[in-house]
Write an enzyme that holds these catalytic residues in place. Structure first.
Site, PDB file in Angstrom:
ATOM      1  N   GLY A  14      22.735  -2.576  69.280  1.00  0.00           N
ATOM      2  CA  GLY A  14      22.682  -3.826  69.157  1.00  0.00           C
ATOM      3  C   GLY A  14      23.633  -4.580  68.282  1.00  0.00           C
ATOM      4  O   GLY A  14      23.215  -5.479  67.208  1.00  0.00           O
ATOM      5  N   ALA A  15      25.068  -3.957  68.050  1.00  0.00           N
ATOM      6  CA  ALA A  15      25.701  -4.301  66.877  1.00  0.00           C
ATOM      7  C   ALA A  15      26.161  -5.720  67.391  1.00  0.00           C
ATOM      8  O   ALA A  15      26.854  -6.199  66.281  1.00  0.00           O
ATOM      9  CB  ALA A  15      26.721  -3.571  66.896  1.00  0.00           C
ATOM     10  N   ASN A  92      18.468  -0.389  66.023  1.00  0.00           N
ATOM     11  CA  ASN A  92      18.501  -2.399  65.676  1.00  0.00           C
ATOM     12  C   ASN A  92      18.472  -2.368  67.040  1.00  0.00           C
ATOM     13  O   ASN A  92      17.517  -4.184  67.037  1.00  0.00           O
ATOM     14  CB  ASN A  92      19.628  -2.690  64.897  1.00  0.00           C
ATOM     15  CG  ASN A  92      20.058  -4.036  64.927  1.00  0.00           C
ATOM     16  OD1 ASN A  92      19.349  -4.835  64.292  1.00  0.00           O
ATOM     17  ND2 ASN A  92      20.839  -4.832  64.913  1.00  0.00           N
ATOM     18  N   TYR A 158       5.550  -7.830  70.571  1.00  0.00           N
ATOM     19  CA  TYR A 158       6.466  -7.099  69.506  1.00  0.00           C
ATOM     20  C   TYR A 158       6.161  -6.164  68.457  1.00  0.00           C
ATOM     21  O   TYR A 158       7.173  -5.373  68.811  1.00  0.00           O
ATOM     22  CB  TYR A 158       7.160  -8.217  68.796  1.00  0.00           C
ATOM     23  CG  TYR A 158       7.827  -7.514  67.892  1.00  0.00           C
ATOM     24  CD1 TYR A 158       9.315  -7.680  68.235  1.00  0.00           C
ATOM     25  CD2 TYR A 158       8.667  -8.743  66.090  1.00  0.00           C
ATOM     26  CE1 TYR A 158      10.462  -7.506  67.333  1.00  0.00           C
ATOM     27  CE2 TYR A 158       9.018  -8.469  65.497  1.00  0.00           C
ATOM     28  CZ  TYR A 158      10.728  -7.703  65.985  1.00  0.00           C
ATOM     29  OH  TYR A 158      11.500  -7.392  65.465  1.00  0.00           O
ATOM     30  N   ALA A 160       3.188  -4.381  69.259  1.00  0.00           N
ATOM     31  CA  ALA A 160       2.689  -3.273  69.396  1.00  0.00           C
ATOM     32  C   ALA A 160       4.058  -2.378  69.503  1.00  0.00           C
ATOM     33  O   ALA A 160       4.065  -0.826  69.483  1.00  0.00           O
ATOM     34  CB  ALA A 160       2.403  -3.247  70.733  1.00  0.00           C
ATOM     35  N   LYS A 162       7.065  -2.196  67.671  1.00  0.00           N
ATOM     36  CA  LYS A 162       7.761  -1.866  66.587  1.00  0.00           C
ATOM     37  C   LYS A 162       6.213  -0.572  65.839  1.00  0.00           C
ATOM     38  O   LYS A 162       6.573  -0.247  65.312  1.00  0.00           O
ATOM     39  CB  LYS A 162       7.513  -2.996  65.295  1.00  0.00           C
ATOM     40  CG  LYS A 162       8.395  -4.081  65.976  1.00  0.00           C
ATOM     41  CD  LYS A 162      10.383  -3.232  65.979  1.00  0.00           C
ATOM     42  CE  LYS A 162      11.412  -3.501  65.923  1.00  0.00           C
ATOM     43  NZ  LYS A 162      12.439  -2.806  66.368  1.00  0.00           N
TER      44      LYS A 162
END
Length: 253
Positions: A14-15, A92, A158, A160, A162
Site C-alpha cells: 500500500g505504498a 500497510n 475494520y 474485526a 484489525k
C-alpha cells in the site's frame, strides 16, 4: 545515535497511499532500498519510485493483490530479483469501504477486511519470513489502528479485521522470535496526511478533546515509529502493539 537502515531492503505494501508513501520515503531517508507495492495507482507508484531514487536509494514498484497468496509469491520473486533479500516488511495496505452499523454493513465488507488485514499478513509471512529465518534477522511490521481498542459504532468491519490481525502478529512474534525476527504493530490515531494539508483539515475538535496531547498526529510521526521498529534500536522489542495516537488509546497492564 540515529536510525540507520543502510544495506537493508524494505517492502511497503500500500505504498502509494497517504501513509504508505511517507513510510516509504522515511525508510529510504534512513538508508534502505525500497520495494513499493501498489494495487492500482501506477502513476503514483512511478512518481514515488523516482522520489526514492533521487534520495540515492534503489527502488522498484510492483503491482500485486495482497489478498492472494499467488500474487504475493510473484511479488516476492520480483522484489528479490530487483533488490535482493527483504529485511523489513511493512504491511500497510487495506481495502477501503464505507463504514456503517453492524446491521447495515454488507457482509462482503467483513470479508474484505479479513482478507486485507489477516490474510495479507499471513501471505506476507509465508513469503518473506523463511529467508529472514535463514539470515537470523528480520523486521515484520503491521499497521494496525487505534480503532481496534476503541470499538466505536460503525467501526465493526475494520475493527474485526484489525483485531484478527493483532492475533496473527502476537502469535507470529512468539513463533519466530528465536530467529531474531521481531514482529510488531504500529497503531495510528486519526492522522493528518497530505490530502488534508492540500484540501483543508476535517473538523477535529470533538476528537482532540479526548487526546491528552490535544492534537492529531501526522503521517510523519507514524512513519517515525515504523522506522524505529525497523532499526536495530528496536532489536529487543517484539510482540508489541504501539499506539501512535497522542495517548488517545492506552493499552493496559
Amino acid at each position: 545515535m540515529r536510525i540507520d537502515l543502510s544495506g537493508k531492503v524494505a517492502l511497503i505494501t500500500g505504498a502509494t497511499g497517504e501513509l504508505g508513501r511517507v513510510i516509504a520515503r522515511s525508510l529510504a531517508e534512513c538508508g534502505a532500498d525500497i520495494a513499493l507495492h501498489y494495487h492500482s495507482n501506477e502513476a503514483k507508484a512511478a512518481e514515488l519510485k523516482s522520489t526514492i531514487e533521487a534520495l540515492g536509494r534503489r527502488a522498484v514498484a510492483i503491482k500485486a493483490d495482497v489478498t492472494k497468496q499467488d500474487s504475493i509469491a510473484a511479488l516476492k520473486q520480483s522484489v528479490e530479483s530487483s533488490l535482493g533479500h527483504v529485511d523489513i516488511v511493512v504491511a500497510n495496505a487495506v481495502v477501503q469501504y464505507k463504514w456503517t452499523s453492524v446491521l447495515e454493513q454488507p457482509a462482503e465488507d467483513y470479508a474484505s477486511q479479513f482478507e486485507s488485514c489477516v490474510m495479507q499478513s499471513v501471505h506476507l509471512a509465508k513469503a518473506f519470513i523463511p529467508s529472514m529465518i535463514e539470515k537470523k534477522s528480520g523486521r515484520f511490521i503491521g499497521i494496525n489502528t487505534e480503532c481496534a481498542m476503541q470499538n466505536f459504532p460503525t467501526q465493526s468491519a475494520y475493527v474485526a479485521g484489525k483485531r484478527g490481525m493483532d492475533g496473527i502478529y502476537r502469535v507470529l512474534a512468539k513463533e519466530v522470535g528465536e530467529h531474531q525476527i521481531t514482529v510488531n504493530q504500529v497503531a495510528p490515531g486519526w492522522t493528518i496526511s497530505e490530502r488534508e494539508r492540500t484540501n483543508g483539515l476535517d473538523e477535529s475538535a470533538n476528537y482532540i478533546k479526548n487526546v491528552p496531547l490535544k492534537r492529531r498526529g501526522t503521517d510523519q510521526e507514524i512513519a517515525n515509529a515504523v522506522a524505529f521498529l525497523a532499526s536495530d534500536l528496536a532489536s529487543f522489542i517484539t510482540g508489541a502493539y504501539i499506539p501512535v495516537s497522542g495517548g488517545n488509546v492506552m493499552p493496559t497492564i
